[in-house]
Every structure is written in structure tokens, then in C-alpha cells.
Design an enzyme around this catalytic site. Structure first.
Site, mmCIF file in Angstrom:
data_model
loop_
_atom_site.group_PDB
_atom_site.id
_atom_site.type_symbol
_atom_site.label_atom_id
_atom_site.label_comp_id
_atom_site.label_asym_id
_atom_site.label_seq_id
_atom_site.Cartn_x
_atom_site.Cartn_y
_atom_site.Cartn_z
ATOM 1 C CB SER A 163 -0.956 -0.045 1.189
ATOM 2 O OG SER A 163 -1.947 0.935 1.098
ATOM 3 C CG ASP A 259 -6.885 -1.901 -3.504
ATOM 4 O OD1 ASP A 259 -7.161 -0.745 -3.126
ATOM 5 O OD2 ASP A 259 -5.737 -2.379 -3.449
ATOM 6 C CG HIS A 289 -5.822 -2.065 0.287
ATOM 7 N ND1 HIS A 289 -5.084 -1.597 -0.777
ATOM 8 C CD2 HIS A 289 -5.182 -1.660 1.400
ATOM 9 C CE1 HIS A 289 -4.049 -0.918 -0.320
ATOM 10 N NE2 HIS A 289 -4.074 -0.954 0.995
#
Length: 317
Positions: A163, A259, A289
């Protein structure tokens, strides 16, 4: 196997259903609907409940570096020259810590047989951009220059991040390749990376509710990290918009379907390939995610950690 989720309208993998149901049973509110202190506590609890168990290693030690810290995971009983994994955690530059990704780092160290150095960079909004990337740069430099402190005889490094940590890893890879005196970076692993803060990809319109991280969450993270008026196209903010140099290290880019970041991750993998970089791209349909910080509960997440470790071993052999 995936099935259509009636709440979000998105496909959800069978082994991801239980974690998603627990999130919804607890209220089902995405991260950005809570104050910063609460969201950090929630993230800590969620990672502890859903993450990988802590593999036993030869040693684990915390070290202070400038205004931040690192944790050194050492799987080897006998020391010698070695490649090292530099790990940069996710959490939107606002949340996340050494503890949220401890199980993942331990597993990577155990599976690769390599030391893993996790960076506890400063978080926003207390420390705005460029604090996180400045700390990441300092950590990479410290890795190669502070042998007497960390006790590692480093031959090369692999950059790994999920991320926001994927964004930091991508920036370091680009800047290193452009440097007049580049460090020996063997590979980069970018796990559902946040690489375009203009937030213009179509997937921001597809993933808007039903999951802990949705489009509005990314905007909330960015607003907390970036000072007002910051140019979001800067290469150390949106590496997907940077001019990619030759000589970038081989990349393993992973995206998940549920996501908002999926399109920019896929586009970045394509851009790396177009720049002549060796790329392995993997898209996981039906997953959301945060898959790897839920790898203790989601089988596909644990399998993906195994895949990442294999990629690292191949590039550091």
C-alpha cells in the site's frame, strides 16, 4: 472460488468471506470515518487478530535511526555476507507500525533465510510529507552504511512494501536507479501499491463501499499526509507519473480486485515493463486491500507471502 457479494456488488473469494463478515458485524465503517487515534488502534487490533503468527527467528532487535526506528529480523544462526529485505509498511502514511506487520516480516525472514529490516517511519498528520519518504531514504542509506550498528554485511537489498509502503518502495527504486552512485538493489516487491495520488483511475469509482478501504479512505489518507497545496504529481508522491529510468530492479507487482488502487497498480506494472524492467504481475480476483495483513485468516494471503518469498530468493541467489 468467488461469489457475488450482495452488499458491495463485488466478487468476494470464499476464503476471504469470514474476515469481511467480521468487519461488517463490527459496524462495517471504513477507516476514514474514525478519528486518527481510533483508526490506528483499530488497525493494530485487526492486524493482530488476522495476521500471520510470529515465526521464531534467531534474533529480533529494535534500533533507533535518526528520528525513527527499525526492527531487524535475523533468521540466520551464522552470520556472513547476505542480501537484506528492506520492508516499508502500509497504512496510508497515517497508521501502521512495526507491530502491525511483525508476523509478515517474520514470515518473510523465515521463508527467504534473509534478514528483514522493517522501517518504523514517522506518521502523518503529526509528521507531514516528506517525513515518510525522507525516513525511507535515510533507512536505505543507513542499511548500507551502518554495518557496525546493525551487524549485517550487506551485499544487496530487496525493497518490499504494501500500500503506502509500496509507494515508498517504488520511489526508492526510481531514485536509486537515477543516482550517480546507486546502491545494489536486487528487486522490488510492490503489494497493492498506492502510486498515483491524483486518484484518477476508474477503480476509484468501482470500490466505494463495503470494505475497510474504499475510495474516500484514500482521499482521507492523502489529505492527512500531504500539506495543503502540495503538487500530487511529484515523483516522490506519485511514482506512476514519474519518468522511469533504465536499470530499475526486477519488480513483482501484486493487485487485488476489491481495491480502489487496483487500476493504478496494474498501470504501473505496465509502465515498468514499457521502461524495460523485468516485471512479474499478479492480480488476485475476489480479494480486498489488506490481504497480507489478514494472511493468518485468508489462505490466499499466506500463499501470496510464499510466492513473494520465492521471488526474493530467486533474485538474491
Amino acid at each position: 472460488m468467488t461469489s457475488q457479494d450482495l452488499f458491495s456488488g463485488r466478487p468476494v473469494a470464499e476464503d476471504a468471506t469470514a474476515v469481511l463478515e467480521r468487519f461488517r458485524a463490527s459496524g462495517g465503517r471504513p477507516f476514514h470515518t474514525y478519528p486518527v487515534d481510533e483508526v490506528r488502534e483499530m488497525y493494530e487490533r485487526g492486524c493482530a487478530a488476522n495476521g500471520l503468527d510470529g515465526d521464531s527467528l534467531s534474533s529480533v532487535s529494535d534500533v533507533g535511526v535518526q528520528e525513527f526506528g527499525v526492527r531487524v529480523y535475523e533468521p540466520r544462526a551464522q552470520r556472513g555476507p547476505t542480501a537484506v529485505v528492506l520492508f516499508l509498511h502500509g497504512g496510508g502514511w497515517v497508521m501502521g507500525s512495526l507491530s502491525t506487520h511483525d508476523g509478515l516480516c517474520r514470515r518473510l525472514a523465515a521463508l527467504t533465510g534473509l534478514p528483514v529490516v522493517a522501517v518504523d517511519y514517522r506518521l502523518a498528520p503529526e509528521h507531514l510529507y516528506p517525513a515518510a519518504i525522507d525516513d525511507s531514504r535515510a533507512a536505505l542509506n543507513w542499511l548500507f552504511t551502518a554495518g557496525p550498528v546493525h551487524g549485517l554485511e550487506i551485499t544487496k537489498a530487496v525493497l518490499v512494501g504494501d500500500s503506502a509502503g509500496g509507494q515508498l518502495a517504488a520511489v526508492l527504486a526510481i531514485e536509486n536507479a537515477k543516482s550517480a552512485h546507486p546502491r545494489p538493489i536486487a528487486a522490488q516487491v510492490l503489494i497493492y501499491p498506492m502510486v498515483n495520488l491524483t486518484m484518477s483511475a476508474p477503480s476509484y469509482n468501482r470500490v466505494t463501499h463495503g470494505f475497510p478501504l474504499v475510495a474516500d479512505t484514500i482521499a482521507w489518507f492523502a489529505d492527512h499526509y500531504l500539506p495543503q497545496g502540495t503538487d500530487r504529481t511529484r515523483p516522490d508522491i506519485s511514482p506512476a507519473l514519474a519518468e522511469l529510468p533504465a536499470g530499475l530492479p526486477p519488480a513483482y507487482v501484486i493487485t487485488v480486485d476489491n481495491d480502489p488502487l487496483v487500476d493504478e497498480g496494474a498501470n504501473y506494472a505496465a509502465a515498468l515493463a514499457q521502461a524495460g524492467t523485468e516485471v512479474r504481475y499478479q492480480h488476485l480476483s475476489g480479494y480486498a486491500h489488506g490481504l497480507l495483513t489478514s494472511a493468518g485468516r485468508i489462505q490466499r494471503g499466506e500463499q501470496t507471502v510464499d510466492d513473494i518469498a520465492g521471488f526474493i530468493r530467486d533474485r538474491t541467489a
